[in-house]
Enzyme design. Structure first.
Site, PDB file in Angstrom:
ATOM      1  N   THR A  15     -10.696-118.762-110.918  1.00  0.00           N
ATOM      2  CA  THR A  15     -11.711-119.385-111.215  1.00  0.00           C
ATOM      3  C   THR A  15     -12.019-120.028-110.114  1.00  0.00           C
ATOM      4  O   THR A  15     -12.037-120.196-109.117  1.00  0.00           O
ATOM      5  CB  THR A  15     -11.558-120.489-111.901  1.00  0.00           C
ATOM      6  OG1 THR A  15     -10.453-120.923-112.639  1.00  0.00           O
ATOM      7  CG2 THR A  15     -12.927-121.851-111.845  1.00  0.00           C
ATOM      8  N   ASP A  71       6.090-128.040 -97.621  1.00  0.00           N
ATOM      9  CA  ASP A  71       5.762-126.302 -97.697  1.00  0.00           C
ATOM     10  C   ASP A  71       4.350-125.283 -97.404  1.00  0.00           C
ATOM     11  O   ASP A  71       5.283-124.525 -96.590  1.00  0.00           O
ATOM     12  CB  ASP A  71       5.471-126.585 -99.721  1.00  0.00           C
ATOM     13  CG  ASP A  71       6.076-127.018-100.424  1.00  0.00           C
ATOM     14  OD1 ASP A  71       7.259-127.002-100.843  1.00  0.00           O
ATOM     15  OD2 ASP A  71       5.556-127.283-101.647  1.00  0.00           O
ATOM     16  N   GLY A 108      -1.712-126.221-106.241  1.00  0.00           N
ATOM     17  CA  GLY A 108      -0.794-127.200-105.093  1.00  0.00           C
ATOM     18  C   GLY A 108      -0.685-126.153-104.525  1.00  0.00           C
ATOM     19  O   GLY A 108      -0.522-126.502-103.196  1.00  0.00           O
ATOM     20  N   TYR A 157       9.757-116.404-106.224  1.00  0.00           N
ATOM     21  CA  TYR A 157      11.533-115.678-105.606  1.00  0.00           C
ATOM     22  C   TYR A 157      12.684-115.666-106.760  1.00  0.00           C
ATOM     23  O   TYR A 157      12.384-115.856-107.751  1.00  0.00           O
ATOM     24  CB  TYR A 157      11.676-116.868-104.374  1.00  0.00           C
ATOM     25  CG  TYR A 157      11.957-118.011-104.667  1.00  0.00           C
ATOM     26  CD1 TYR A 157      11.277-118.302-104.632  1.00  0.00           C
ATOM     27  CD2 TYR A 157      13.067-118.148-105.953  1.00  0.00           C
ATOM     28  CE1 TYR A 157      11.567-120.314-105.114  1.00  0.00           C
ATOM     29  CE2 TYR A 157      12.893-119.438-106.143  1.00  0.00           C
ATOM     30  CZ  TYR A 157      12.573-120.012-105.811  1.00  0.00           C
ATOM     31  OH  TYR A 157      12.231-121.735-106.163  1.00  0.00           O
ATOM     32  N   LYS A 211       3.865-132.832-108.256  1.00  0.00           N
ATOM     33  CA  LYS A 211       3.178-132.660-106.991  1.00  0.00           C
ATOM     34  C   LYS A 211       2.505-134.030-106.749  1.00  0.00           C
ATOM     35  O   LYS A 211       2.326-134.078-105.845  1.00  0.00           O
ATOM     36  CB  LYS A 211       3.353-131.325-105.968  1.00  0.00           C
ATOM     37  CG  LYS A 211       4.968-130.515-105.446  1.00  0.00           C
ATOM     38  CD  LYS A 211       4.246-129.177-105.029  1.00  0.00           C
ATOM     39  CE  LYS A 211       6.189-128.595-105.387  1.00  0.00           C
ATOM     40  NZ  LYS A 211       5.826-127.206-104.340  1.00  0.00           N
ATOM     41  N   ALA A 240      -5.643-121.548-106.049  1.00  0.00           N
ATOM     42  CA  ALA A 240      -5.942-122.378-105.417  1.00  0.00           C
ATOM     43  C   ALA A 240      -5.504-123.484-105.479  1.00  0.00           C
ATOM     44  O   ALA A 240      -6.098-124.647-106.174  1.00  0.00           O
ATOM     45  CB  ALA A 240      -7.249-122.036-105.185  1.00  0.00           C
TER      46      ALA A 240
HETATM   47  P1  NDP Z   1      -1.098-124.163-109.963  1.00  0.00           P
HETATM   48  O1  NDP Z   1      -0.562-124.242-111.119  1.00  0.00           O
HETATM   49  O2  NDP Z   1      -1.322-124.910-109.175  1.00  0.00           O
HETATM   50  O3  NDP Z   1      -1.469-123.365-109.417  1.00  0.00           O
HETATM   51  C1  NDP Z   1      -1.432-121.715-109.528  1.00  0.00           C
HETATM   52  C2  NDP Z   1      -2.934-120.521-109.545  1.00  0.00           C
HETATM   53  O4  NDP Z   1      -2.370-119.688-109.680  1.00  0.00           O
HETATM   54  C3  NDP Z   1      -4.263-120.985-109.735  1.00  0.00           C
HETATM   55  O5  NDP Z   1      -5.003-121.566-108.316  1.00  0.00           O
HETATM   56  C4  NDP Z   1      -4.899-119.925-110.733  1.00  0.00           C
HETATM   57  O6  NDP Z   1      -5.931-120.016-111.158  1.00  0.00           O
HETATM   58  C5  NDP Z   1      -3.294-118.765-110.585  1.00  0.00           C
HETATM   59  N1  NDP Z   1      -2.710-118.181-111.941  1.00  0.00           N
HETATM   60  C6  NDP Z   1      -2.634-118.634-112.609  1.00  0.00           C
HETATM   61  N2  NDP Z   1      -2.167-117.452-113.568  1.00  0.00           N
HETATM   62  C7  NDP Z   1      -2.931-116.319-113.168  1.00  0.00           C
HETATM   63  C8  NDP Z   1      -3.306-115.388-113.179  1.00  0.00           C
HETATM   64  N3  NDP Z   1      -3.317-114.476-114.650  1.00  0.00           N
HETATM   65  N4  NDP Z   1      -4.207-114.183-112.315  1.00  0.00           N
HETATM   66  C9  NDP Z   1      -4.317-114.727-111.334  1.00  0.00           C
HETATM   67  N5  NDP Z   1      -4.399-115.806-111.444  1.00  0.00           N
HETATM   68  C10 NDP Z   1      -3.410-117.141-111.916  1.00  0.00           C
HETATM   69  O7  NDP Z   1       0.298-123.605-109.644  1.00  0.00           O
HETATM   70  P2  NDP Z   1       1.164-123.908-107.551  1.00  0.00           P
HETATM   71  O8  NDP Z   1      -0.101-123.763-106.882  1.00  0.00           O
HETATM   72  O9  NDP Z   1       1.846-125.071-107.831  1.00  0.00           O
HETATM   73  O10 NDP Z   1       2.631-122.482-107.602  1.00  0.00           O
HETATM   74  C11 NDP Z   1       1.984-121.498-107.546  1.00  0.00           C
HETATM   75  C12 NDP Z   1       3.150-120.428-107.371  1.00  0.00           C
HETATM   76  O11 NDP Z   1       4.506-120.329-106.145  1.00  0.00           O
HETATM   77  C13 NDP Z   1       4.792-120.465-108.291  1.00  0.00           C
HETATM   78  O12 NDP Z   1       4.678-118.792-108.572  1.00  0.00           O
HETATM   79  C14 NDP Z   1       5.731-121.172-107.380  1.00  0.00           C
HETATM   80  O13 NDP Z   1       7.277-120.512-108.169  1.00  0.00           O
HETATM   81  C15 NDP Z   1       5.200-120.711-105.955  1.00  0.00           C
HETATM   82  N6  NDP Z   1       5.524-121.591-105.289  1.00  0.00           N
HETATM   83  C16 NDP Z   1       6.987-121.522-104.431  1.00  0.00           C
HETATM   84  C17 NDP Z   1       7.731-122.032-102.974  1.00  0.00           C
HETATM   85  C18 NDP Z   1       8.694-121.852-102.692  1.00  0.00           C
HETATM   86  O14 NDP Z   1       9.077-122.546-102.061  1.00  0.00           O
HETATM   87  N7  NDP Z   1       8.762-120.385-102.388  1.00  0.00           N
HETATM   88  C19 NDP Z   1       7.003-123.580-103.155  1.00  0.00           C
HETATM   89  C20 NDP Z   1       5.770-123.802-103.965  1.00  0.00           C
HETATM   90  C21 NDP Z   1       5.331-123.460-104.902  1.00  0.00           C
HETATM   91  P3  NDP Z   1      -7.360-120.445-112.158  1.00  0.00           P
HETATM   92  O15 NDP Z   1      -7.808-122.080-110.941  1.00  0.00           O
HETATM   93  O16 NDP Z   1      -8.311-120.183-112.193  1.00  0.00           O
HETATM   94  O17 NDP Z   1      -6.901-121.422-113.387  1.00  0.00           O
END
Ligand code: NDP
Length: 268
Positions: free
Chosen positions: A153, A102, A130, A216, A66, A128
């Site tokens: 973070t 989104d 995408g 989901y 993205k 925090a």
């Molecule tokens: P990113 O990889 O961009 O972000 C991941 C985030 O999750 C970061 O903030 C990260 O924290 C945090 N994180 C990862 N692992 C852990 C953990 N074990 N404990 C706490 N925090 C954690 O992913 P996206 O933002 O792209 O996607 C996030 C979710 O949203 C996914 O599950 C995706 O499938 C879902 N999604 C669903 C959509 C829908 O239409 N239903 C659309 C878009 C996304 P840190 O910064 O500390 O690493």
């Protein structure tokens, strides 16, 4: 001639988008074909260029492309500009138009499908990345009491809030900074993918709260945590279908009915 659309991601085989858009096309009588196309991790730009040369009319973009799609677009919608990410392309003769559906998809699911009035609500947004970034401004537009972004973070959440206009309605920190209760808790982290639960305080949910996991397709530790505390839950399937409907509207100028497609995907 049938108009061609596609979704690019890696991995992409699991994508429900072809099913969703095929259902929209049947329902609205639009003559389109929609495929899930894999792009190599280092070959997204080329994959999009090839599809465009072959006559594609537009595309969706999912993890992990993205941000690259945002950089590739030559013209952006205001909401894609604000999100810093693109999940929908429309191929135009002179431009590669990038949009982000989104946030609109999430807000539509929360308000129209789940019946939540966001005005005056206290919202906790976990994550925090995408997904979180794309939904902050659409949530704020609904005039909640406030949105708090919590992230593992903490500095990333604070930086994101600053970019999005931190102030009375938008603040951020780590999970240790959480205080008080929230009417809506949204899990926009990737924690569920690893079977993890972000470290939430025991009493995080206000009475009548909704717990929403953007993931989901399977039950998550976050939704179990909420259910065990008697809290209403929802997964991200509705958001997925609503963001697709918003893309379909951009491409075809017609908004499909989402309820029957959500039902179809839930197998009911
Ligand atoms: P990113 O990889 O961009 O972000 C991941 C985030 O999750 C970061 O903030 C990260 O924290 C945090 N994180 C990862 N692992 C852990 C953990 N074990 N404990 C706490 N925090 C954690 O992913 P996206 O933002 O792209 O996607 C996030 C979710 O949203 C996914 O599950 C995706 O499938 C879902 N999604 C669903 C959509 C829908 O239409 N239903 C659309 C878009 C996304 P840190 O910064 O500390 O690493």
């Amino acid at each position: 001639m049938t108009d061609a659309y596609a979704v690019f991601g890696n991995p992409i085989a699991h994508s429900k988008s072809p099913l969703i858009h095929a259902a929209f096309a049947r329902q609205t009588g639009q003559d389109i074909v929609y495929s899930a196309l894999p792009a190599p991790l280092d070959g997204f730009v080329e994959a999009v260029a090839v599809f465009r040369r072959q006559g594609g009319c537009g595309a969706n973009v999912t993890v992990p492309f993205k941000e690259q799609a945002y950089a590739l677009a030559t013209r952006l919608s205001p909401r894609a500009q604000a999100a810093g990410a693109v999940n929908t392309f429309r191929f135009e003769s002179d431009d590669l138009y990038g949009d982000n559906t989104d946030g609109a998809g999430l807000v539509q699911d929360l308000t129209a499908n789940l019946g939540l009035d966001l005005a005056g609500k206290r919202i906790l947004l976990m994550g925090a990345g995408g997904a979180a970034r794309g939904v902050i401004l659409p949530l704020l537009e609904r005039q909640p009491d406030g949105v708090f972004i919590a992230n593992r973070t903490a500095s990333k959440a604070v930086g994101l809030a600053q970019v999005m206009g931190a102030g009375k309605s938008l603040s951020a920190g780590g999970y240790a900074d959480l205080s008080g209760q929230f009417d809506l808790v949204i899990n926009a982290t990737a924690a569920s993918l690893a079977g993890d639960l972000p470290p939430l305080p025991e009493a995080i949910f206000a009475p009548d709260a909704l717990a929403y996991d953007m993931m989901y397709g399977k039950d998550t530790p976050f939704l179990s945590f909420a259910r065990e505390r008697g809290v209403r839950t929802a997964d991200g399937l509705g958001m997925l279908v609503e963001q697709a409907a918003e893309a379909f509207l951009l491409w075809r100028g017609v908004r499909p009915e989402t309820a029957p497609v959500i039902q179809l995907l839930r197998g009911v």
